[in-house]
Design a protein around this motif. Structure first.
Motif, PDB file in Angstrom:
ATOM      1  N   GLU A 278      55.647  42.402  53.632  1.00 28.96           N
ATOM      2  CA  GLU A 278      54.358  42.446  54.329  1.00 28.96           C
ATOM      3  C   GLU A 278      53.260  43.034  53.457  1.00 28.96           C
ATOM      4  N   GLU A 281      52.201  40.253  51.126  1.00 33.20           N
ATOM      5  CA  GLU A 281      51.533  39.197  51.893  1.00 33.20           C
ATOM      6  C   GLU A 281      50.114  39.631  52.257  1.00 33.20           C
ATOM      7  N   THR A 282      49.945  40.907  52.582  1.00 31.70           N
ATOM      8  CA  THR A 282      48.615  41.438  52.895  1.00 31.70           C
ATOM      9  C   THR A 282      47.716  41.372  51.669  1.00 31.70           C
ATOM     10  N   GLN A 284      47.894  39.235  49.264  1.00 36.58           N
ATOM     11  CA  GLN A 284      47.540  37.829  49.094  1.00 36.58           C
ATOM     12  C   GLN A 284      46.458  37.407  50.079  1.00 36.58           C
ATOM     13  N   THR A 285      46.616  37.802  51.337  1.00 33.06           N
ATOM     14  CA  THR A 285      45.677  37.404  52.381  1.00 33.06           C
ATOM     15  C   THR A 285      44.298  38.012  52.171  1.00 33.06           C
ATOM     16  N   HIS A 288      43.304  37.480  47.899  1.00 31.89           N
ATOM     17  CA  HIS A 288      43.585  36.193  47.267  1.00 31.89           C
ATOM     18  C   HIS A 288      44.227  36.383  45.892  1.00 31.89           C
ATOM     19  N   ASN A 290      47.884  36.386  44.115  1.00 40.05           N
ATOM     20  CA  ASN A 290      49.312  36.089  44.210  1.00 40.05           C
ATOM     21  C   ASN A 290      50.032  36.983  43.207  1.00 40.05           C
TER      22      ASN A 290
END
Length: 382
Positions: A278, A281-282, A284-285, A288, A290
């Motif tokens: 998580e 993923e946060t 990345q979200t 932006h 990776n």
């Protein structure tokens, strides 16, 4: 000795100070004049053609830009925060009119209203068209301009996600308006507020009262931080507030801290593996980016699994390690530990032996992996 140190500094300086600062004049139809900008681009901006970057807008750029840009460059160099585009707006002759609000509604008026539209409609459009910007945006101001940045928060869809308020000179009703906006916000907001013991007394009193309003807000979308520095005047407190604000707003990007390890990962009710997934993923979200999972973060989660004895999570951790560190022994080691602790010593032995020929990483070496395999062989007589 001093000459040697100087020579070393001269040799490494070109490698340390490579963030690019460009100076632009932007013609504003809203203001009817040109505005001077300072723009710091991240290191290797020209090489990373596919990468986009969060934007940090700095009001009072004539004196705040350099300390902000320096902190961003420093922290991003060590990967504690994402690389960013930092934009300073020079306001040495215009700050009073730029941040002007009327005496009835206490909202931007006259040049203040024009400057509000300049940032939202012209500056951000210009930056998005000229540079590879990510949609995560932060704005910063000091006293009068700090009050001004909060007007963007009062919009239905705020232009900025992060607000850095250094000793704000709050307009009447501003504290109540911000508190109401943060209470009902349905999008994530990062809000930072700072004062100091030797701040201007009238400002400090209002800021402390403001903090009392904000710290009781219960909204999962709000990340609020406040600092009252024991030393520092109205102006020098910025030197403390800038790095603290940057650290706290971009906290999720940094490596797993000892505090988070003890407070979160060692709790038996928390899945360390899920926490790791998580977290990235946060990143990345929001930004932006990776980003490859840090090796230290893998090891922090592994150690937490060992201490909480949630052995099943090692199987998933192994798969994740294979994705991020292929050809190394990391995934193999996690899988071997999983098999060892879940009653499959023969499989564990073979997994350790599989490490032969893979790339060493961290404390994992060929000798270490083969020694682990030999110990199982001796213990079970294989």
């Amino acid at each position: 000795m001093h000459k040697k140190l100087l020579l070393i500094c001269l040799l490494i300086a070109p490698n340390l100070f490579t963030a690019q600062t460009v100076y632009k004049s932007l013609t504003s139809l809203k203001l009817g004049e040109e505005r001077e900008l300072k723009i710091q681009l991240p290191r290797n901006y020209e090489k990373n053609k596919e990468k986009s970057y969060p934007v940090l807008i700095v009001l009072d750029g004539d004196y705040l830009f350099e300390p902000v840009a320096g902190n961003v460059d420093f922290y991003s160099y060590w990967e504690d925060i994402p690389e960013m585009i930092v934009v300073g707006i020079n306001q040495s002759d215009t700050r009073d009119s730029d941040a002007f609000y009327d005496s009835e509604r206490f909202l931007p008026s006259e040049n203040g209203a024009k400057f509000f539209e300049f940032i939202g409609m012209e500056l951000m459009t210009y930056l998005d068209s000229q540079y590879r910007t990510a949609p995560f945006r932060v704005i910063m101001g000091h006293d009068y301009t700090s009050n001004f940045i909060n007007y963007y928060l009062l919009k239905e869809n705020p232009l900025f996600q992060g607000y850095i308020n250094i000793s704000p000179d709050l307009a009447p009703e501003m504290a109540n308006r911000v508190a109401a906006a943060l209470t009902k916000s349905e999008s994530k907001i990062w809000y930072y507020l700072a004062t100091a013991e030797e701040d201007i007394p009238s400002l400090k009193e209002d800021i402390l009262s403001f903090d009392n309003q904000l710290k009781i807000i219960e909204n999962k979308n709000l990340k609020y931080n406040f600092d009252n520095f024991p030393k520092g005047s109205h102006y020098t407190l910025a030197g403390n507030a800038i790095p603290k604000a940057i650290e706290q707003i971009f906290e999720v990007y940094g490596p797993i801290s000892i505090f988070d390890y003890n407070r979160t990962l060692l709790q038996t009710s928390v899945s360390s593996y899920d926490y790791l997934v998580e977290k990235y993923e946060t990143i990345q979200t929001l930004f932006h980016v990776n980003k490859q999972i840090r090796l230290n973060d893998f090891m922090a989660v592994y150690n937490a699994i060992e201490k909480t004895e949630k052995w099943e999570e090692l199987h998933d951790l192994s798969k994740l390690a294979e994705k991020h560190y292929p050809k190394t022994m990391l995934a193999t080691y996690f899988e071997a530990r999983f098999e060892e602790e879940t009653g499959s010593p023969k499989k564990a032995m073979r997994s350790y032996q599989k490490g032969y020929g893979q790339e060493p990483i961290s404390f994992l070496t060929t000798d270490f992996m083969l020694d682990k395999a030999d110990k199982i062989k001796q213990d079970f007589g294989y």
